[in-house]
Design a protein around this motif. Structure first.
Motif, short mmCIF file in Angstrom:
data_model
loop_
_atom_site.label_atom_id
_atom_site.label_comp_id
_atom_site.label_asym_id
_atom_site.label_seq_id
_atom_site.Cartn_x
_atom_site.Cartn_y
_atom_site.Cartn_z
N GLY A 127 39.10 60.94 28.46
CA GLY A 127 38.35 61.01 29.71
C GLY A 127 36.87 60.86 29.51
O GLY A 127 36.33 61.11 28.42
N PHE A 128 36.20 60.41 30.56
CA PHE A 128 34.74 60.32 30.61
C PHE A 128 34.31 60.81 31.98
O PHE A 128 34.65 60.21 33.01
N PHE A 156 29.21 60.40 39.20
CA PHE A 156 28.87 59.04 38.81
C PHE A 156 30.10 58.32 38.27
O PHE A 156 30.39 57.19 38.65
N GLU A 157 30.82 58.95 37.39
CA GLU A 157 32.07 58.40 36.88
C GLU A 157 33.00 59.55 36.52
O GLU A 157 32.59 60.49 35.83
N LEU A 158 34.24 59.47 36.99
CA LEU A 158 35.28 60.45 36.66
C LEU A 158 36.50 59.66 36.19
O LEU A 158 37.40 59.36 36.98
N GLU A 159 36.51 59.31 34.93
CA GLU A 159 37.54 58.41 34.40
C GLU A 159 38.53 59.17 33.53
O GLU A 159 38.14 59.89 32.61
N LEU A 160 39.80 58.98 33.83
CA LEU A 160 40.88 59.57 33.05
C LEU A 160 41.81 58.46 32.61
O LEU A 160 42.17 57.58 33.42
N GLY A 161 42.19 58.48 31.33
CA GLY A 161 42.99 57.37 30.82
C GLY A 161 44.08 57.81 29.87
O GLY A 161 44.10 58.93 29.35
N LEU A 162 44.99 56.88 29.67
CA LEU A 162 46.13 57.04 28.78
C LEU A 162 46.21 55.79 27.92
O LEU A 162 46.22 54.68 28.44
N ALA A 190 35.71 58.78 40.88
CA ALA A 190 34.38 59.08 41.40
C ALA A 190 34.25 58.73 42.87
O ALA A 190 33.69 59.51 43.66
N ALA A 191 34.74 57.57 43.27
CA ALA A 191 34.60 57.17 44.68
C ALA A 191 35.34 58.12 45.60
O ALA A 191 34.87 58.45 46.70
N GLU A 239 23.01 55.11 32.96
CA GLU A 239 24.10 55.87 33.55
C GLU A 239 24.36 55.44 34.99
O GLU A 239 25.42 54.95 35.33
N TYR A 240 23.36 55.59 35.86
CA TYR A 240 23.51 55.21 37.27
C TYR A 240 23.07 53.77 37.51
O TYR A 240 23.69 53.06 38.30
N ASN A 241 22.04 53.31 36.85
CA ASN A 241 21.49 51.97 37.10
C ASN A 241 22.17 50.87 36.30
O ASN A 241 21.67 49.75 36.23
#
Length: 332
Positions: free
Chosen positions: A32-33, A51-57, A78-79, A135-137
């Motif tokens: 995750g990030f 900003f980003e909520l990423e979960l992966g496998l 995130a959205a 990060e945001y830009n």
């Protein structure tokens, strides 16, 4: 997508016709990030922001010794997390879950084969990566598209082939299918060359989008050509990108198309104790002045642990509202 379905059908048929293969599925890794903080955009209220909520496998299937089919599935929440404060949607975190990665890749001695119904653009990673220290830009498709570079950071319906590395160089060929109903089996074609030495990395490439895939007012195929370079020395990374756009769809042009060039440079320095600073500049020079843009970006950061970082950042735009953000990143 018809083209991809044809390829997948052929692959499945080949596997069925080879009963001696015993596929062993290994236990996948979860990663995750997570990035969140506070954001202030000029003329808007300050707010808490994901900003980003990423979960992966990510894992692999062992087909035979030395032949592994890798896979990754990743979603960005995130959205959805931010939709509660978006008056245009009227939703409270119940939608807008984005699939960021859904891809498979097969490394062989003959090269790397990739099937990606959805995934991070290889053109973006290899060519534009040298200036993406922010990060945001960062011009993220679902976060902050600044309109300076045209190459998207994600792609869909992609089949790609990477040649084996030779003299620290490889070629990548990709076919992209985006629309099932435009009479084009392949809506986009891309090729790039990547060279990675000890301190210097170079990448050049082109992406061609067919006219049938473009807005109705477009009158020609759209060609994006780009080159990127980065140089590392100690904790300092210097990067530069140039992008040339020919026949870009533009509704205000009499013939529905226009040309433009985009440039970007960035310097990122990180000390041994985890403190860092990044400074960058990007510019878009369009045939029509109304579409021009430029931005200065600045970020300072401090890594607290191998998995936690805090940062502060600003993007000072010429046309778009400027922004200020502070936040933290958590990886696992």
């Amino acid at each position: 997508m018809k083209f991809i379905r044809t390829i997948l059908t052929a692959a499945v048929s080949a596997a069925v016709a080879t009963p001696t293969l015993a596929v062993e599925l290994e236990k996948p890794d979860v990663y995750g990030f997570l990035s969140a903080g506070a954001l202030k955009i000029e003329s808007q209220d300050a707010e808490a922001e994901a900003f980003e909520l990423e979960l992966g496998l990510q894992g692999k299937a062992v087909i035979e010794e030395g032949l592994n089919l890798h896979y990754a599935v990743e979603v960005d929440l995130a959205a959805a997390a931010n939709s509660a404060d978006d008056p245009s949607t009227g939703r409270d975190g119940e939608a807008d879950v984005h699939v960021k990665e859904a891809k498979f890749w097969l490394p062989t001695k003959y090269g790397l084969f990739v099937v990606a119904p959805r995934g991070t653009s290889g053109q973006w990673s290899d060519i534009y990566g040298p200036i993406n220290h922010y990060e945001y830009n960062e011009p993220h498709a679902d976060l902050h598209p600044d309109g300076i570079f045209a190459q998207p950071d994600r792609t869909s319906g992609t089949l790609a082939y990477h040649t084996p590395w030779f003299l620290k160089t490889k070629l990548v060929f990709a076919a992209i299918t985006l629309n099932d109903s435009n009479d084009q089996n392949v809506d986009g074609r891309a090729v790039r060359m990547v060279h990675k030495a000890e301190n210097l990395s170079l990448a050049v490439g082109t992406t061609m989008l067919m006219q049938e895939q473009l807005p109705p007012f477009a009158t020609d195929d759209y060609l994006i050509s780009a080159a990127g370079a980065s140089y590392d020395i100690g904790g300092l990374t210097l990067g530069a990108v140039w992008e040339n756009n020919r026949n870009s769809p533009y509704p205000l042009a009499p013939d529905g198309k226009a040309d433009f060039d985009s440039y970007g440079v960035s310097a990122n320095y990180v000390t041994d104790n985890g403190a860092g600073i990044a400074l960058g500049y990007k510019e878009k020079d369009h045939d029509f002045d109304a579409a021009d843009e430029n931005v200065y970006t600045l970020k300072v950061e401090q890594r607290l642990t191998p998995h936690v970082k805090v940062w502060a950042e600003t993007g000072q735009y010429d046309v778009q509202p400027s922004n200020y953000a502070v936040g933290f990143n958590l990886t696992f």
